[in-house]
Design an enzyme around this catalytic site. Structure first.
Site, short mmCIF file in Angstrom:
data_model
loop_
_atom_site.label_atom_id
_atom_site.label_comp_id
_atom_site.label_asym_id
_atom_site.label_seq_id
_atom_site.Cartn_x
_atom_site.Cartn_y
_atom_site.Cartn_z
N ASP A 13 0.88 -1.16 0.00
CA ASP A 13 0.00 0.00 0.00
C ASP A 13 0.93 1.22 0.00
OD1 ASP A 13 -2.32 1.63 0.39
OD2 ASP A 13 -1.79 1.77 2.51
N LEU A 14 0.40 2.38 -0.33
CA LEU A 14 1.25 3.59 -0.39
C LEU A 14 1.00 4.54 0.78
CD1 LEU A 14 3.18 5.55 -1.93
CD2 LEU A 14 1.18 6.34 -3.19
N ASP A 15 -0.22 5.10 0.82
CA ASP A 15 -0.53 6.12 1.83
C ASP A 15 -0.54 5.51 3.23
OD1 ASP A 15 -1.13 8.24 -0.13
OD2 ASP A 15 -2.84 6.99 -0.63
N THR A 21 1.35 10.39 3.67
CA THR A 21 0.27 11.07 2.95
C THR A 21 -1.13 10.78 3.50
OG1 THR A 21 0.63 9.27 1.42
CG2 THR A 21 1.32 11.46 0.69
N LYS A 49 -9.49 5.21 5.70
CA LYS A 49 -8.17 4.81 5.20
C LYS A 49 -8.29 3.65 4.21
CE LYS A 49 -5.33 6.35 9.03
NZ LYS A 49 -4.60 5.95 10.23
N SER A 120 -2.20 0.43 -4.39
CA SER A 120 -2.79 1.61 -3.74
C SER A 120 -4.08 1.98 -4.44
CB SER A 120 -1.83 2.80 -3.83
OG SER A 120 -2.50 4.00 -3.53
N ALA A 121 -5.08 2.36 -3.64
CA ALA A 121 -6.37 2.79 -4.21
C ALA A 121 -6.30 4.20 -4.77
CB ALA A 121 -7.45 2.72 -3.14
N LYS A 151 -10.85 -1.88 -1.81
CA LYS A 151 -10.60 -2.52 -0.52
C LYS A 151 -11.84 -2.30 0.35
CE LYS A 151 -5.78 -1.08 -0.96
NZ LYS A 151 -4.69 -0.23 -0.49
N GLU A 175 0.05 -3.06 4.85
CA GLU A 175 -1.09 -2.14 4.95
C GLU A 175 -1.14 -1.40 6.28
OE1 GLU A 175 -3.68 -0.68 3.87
OE2 GLU A 175 -3.93 -1.46 1.87
N ASP A 176 -1.69 -0.17 6.23
CA ASP A 176 -1.93 0.57 7.47
C ASP A 176 -3.43 0.66 7.77
OD1 ASP A 176 -2.40 2.32 5.25
OD2 ASP A 176 -2.53 3.95 6.70
C1 G6P Z 1 -5.73 5.53 -0.53
C2 G6P Z 1 -5.89 6.34 0.72
C3 G6P Z 1 -7.30 6.86 0.86
C4 G6P Z 1 -7.75 7.55 -0.43
C5 G6P Z 1 -7.65 6.58 -1.60
C6 G6P Z 1 -8.01 7.24 -2.92
O1 G6P Z 1 -6.29 4.29 -0.35
O2 G6P Z 1 -5.58 5.57 1.87
O3 G6P Z 1 -7.33 7.77 1.94
O4 G6P Z 1 -9.08 8.01 -0.32
O5 G6P Z 1 -6.31 6.14 -1.68
O6 G6P Z 1 -7.08 8.25 -3.20
P1 G6P Z 1 -7.18 9.31 -4.37
O7 G6P Z 1 -5.83 9.95 -4.33
O8 G6P Z 1 -7.44 8.57 -5.63
O9 G6P Z 1 -8.29 10.23 -4.03
MG MG Z 2 -2.93 3.19 3.41
#
Ligand code: G6P
Ligand code: MG
Length: 228
Positions: A13-15, A21, A49, A120-121, A151, A175-176
């Site tokens: 996962d990224l954020d 972020t 999240k 990452s989403a 997710k 993942e967080d």
């Molecule tokens: C990640 C983050 C979420 C965010 C989603 C979509 O999963 O954890 O907080 O809403 O990405 O991000 P975006 O940048 O496409 O709005």
């Molecule tokens: Mg995350």
């Protein structure tokens, strides 16, 4: 029980895992929730999240009992507004936003010939990786706009293994978010949860922060799992 020696790839996962972020996502959603008159709580912040942009907006509206108050067009406008706020917060972001230890961890995985992919989403993940100077490590990425389900559905982490040409049981997912841990588990990968162990209680292995995420610590935790 999967052994450390069987692991060939890591799906990230990224954020909140690679970069801090998730704090910016939270701030931008908090700002919008205030504007919509929806009470912000820590619980709501955690539930958002890992959740896609539109699903996040729907969850905020539902929490405030406002799920039927807006047209699709209005919702799209609010989602775009959140993204503008988020991008503003990202403007000055650089390598210093990489969470403690993660740059070293990613480099050590490459040195040991593990394969890496990104699950990452976020549609902003290419931009974030560029700004962090980590794009070269994540050539294998899942484009979230190609997903049928977000997710906690397993789809994104299953695809994370697939793009590496690996079986799920050969991969570790990091993942967080609680929704993300569910996605990893559903995909049949070993889940590493990073953050509050109570929130991430479904993870196979838990680290309270990213500085603990090392190959050594993962091996130790898997050895303990194998013995128990
Ligand atoms: C990640 C983050 C979420 C965010 C989603 C979509 O999963 O954890 O907080 O809403 O990405 O991000 P975006 O940048 O496409 O709005
Ligand atoms: Mg995350």
């Amino acid at each position: 029980m999967v052994k450390f020696e069987q692991i060939k790839g890591f799906v990230f996962d990224l954020d909140g895992v690679i970069a801090d972020t998730s704090i910016y996502h939270g701030k931008a959603w908090h700002q919008l929730a205030d504007e919509l008159g929806v009470t912000w709580t820590e619980q709501l912040g955690n539930d958002l999240k890992g959740v896609s942009r539109m699903d996040s907006l729907e969850l905020i509206l539902k929490t405030g009992g406002k799920e039927n108050d807006y047209t699709l067009e209005e919702k799209e406008k609010y989602a775009a507004e959140k993204n503008t706020n988020y991008l503003n917060l990202l403007k000055d972001m650089d390598q210093s936003a990489i969470l403690p230890g993660m740059a070293d961890f990613i480099r050590s995985l490459e040195e040991h010939d593990y394969k890496l992919s990104l699950a990452s989403a976020s549609k902003n993940s290419p931009l974030v990786l560029e700004q962090l100077g980590l794009a070269q490590y994540f050539k294998n990425r899942i484009d979230p706009s190609t997903l049928k389900h977000g997710k906690p559905d397993p789809e994104i982490f299953a695809r994370g293994a697939e793009v590496l040409g690996l079986k799920p049981e050969e991969c570790i997912g990091l993942e967080d978010a609680s929704a993300g841990v569910k996605s990893i588990n559903g995909a049949g990968e070993l889940s590493v949860g990073i953050g509050d162990p109570e929130i991430l209680h479904e993870a196979d292995i838990n680290f309270t922060d990213t500085s603990q995420v090392t190959l050594d610590n993962i091996k130790k935790a898997m050895d303990v799992m194998e013995m128990s």
